[in-house]
Write a protein that holds these residues in place. Sequence first.
Motif: not given
Length: 125
Positions: A36-64
């Motif tokens: 997660f990250r907390q940038t200026r003037d924003k609340e903490r926001e999701f960036v990325a997540a990964i499952d327990r084995s590393g085979s599945s990931t998820r990303y915030a849309d803004f990362l492109k």
Amino acid sequence: VQLQASGGGLVQAGGSQRLSCVVYGLSLSDHVMGWFRQTRDKEREFVAAIDRSGSSTRYADFLKGRFTISRDNDENTVYLQMNSLKPEDTGVYYCAARYSRYVSLAVDTSSYADWGQGTQVTVSS
């Protein structure tokens, strides 16, 4: 339980940085992990997540596609490779461990039980 994030610092726009999060006190392979990250003037926001084995990931849309999350369960470490950095990526980046009984790649902060102290990333224009 302790999560130690490192790898932050000052980088020029367009550059790359790799964050690491070493986890102590729990078995990393039992936990979904997130950044997660907390940038200026924003609340903490999701960036990325990964499952327990590393085979599945998820990303915030803004990362492109600029960031990549990965993990090494043998080393109890999670990584966030950040490329094509922009000044708006400046902020404090946190790693977090999801409650072990859940396996979904959650995006909300309340779904994560343990947090690191954060590492500052500053992108200059």
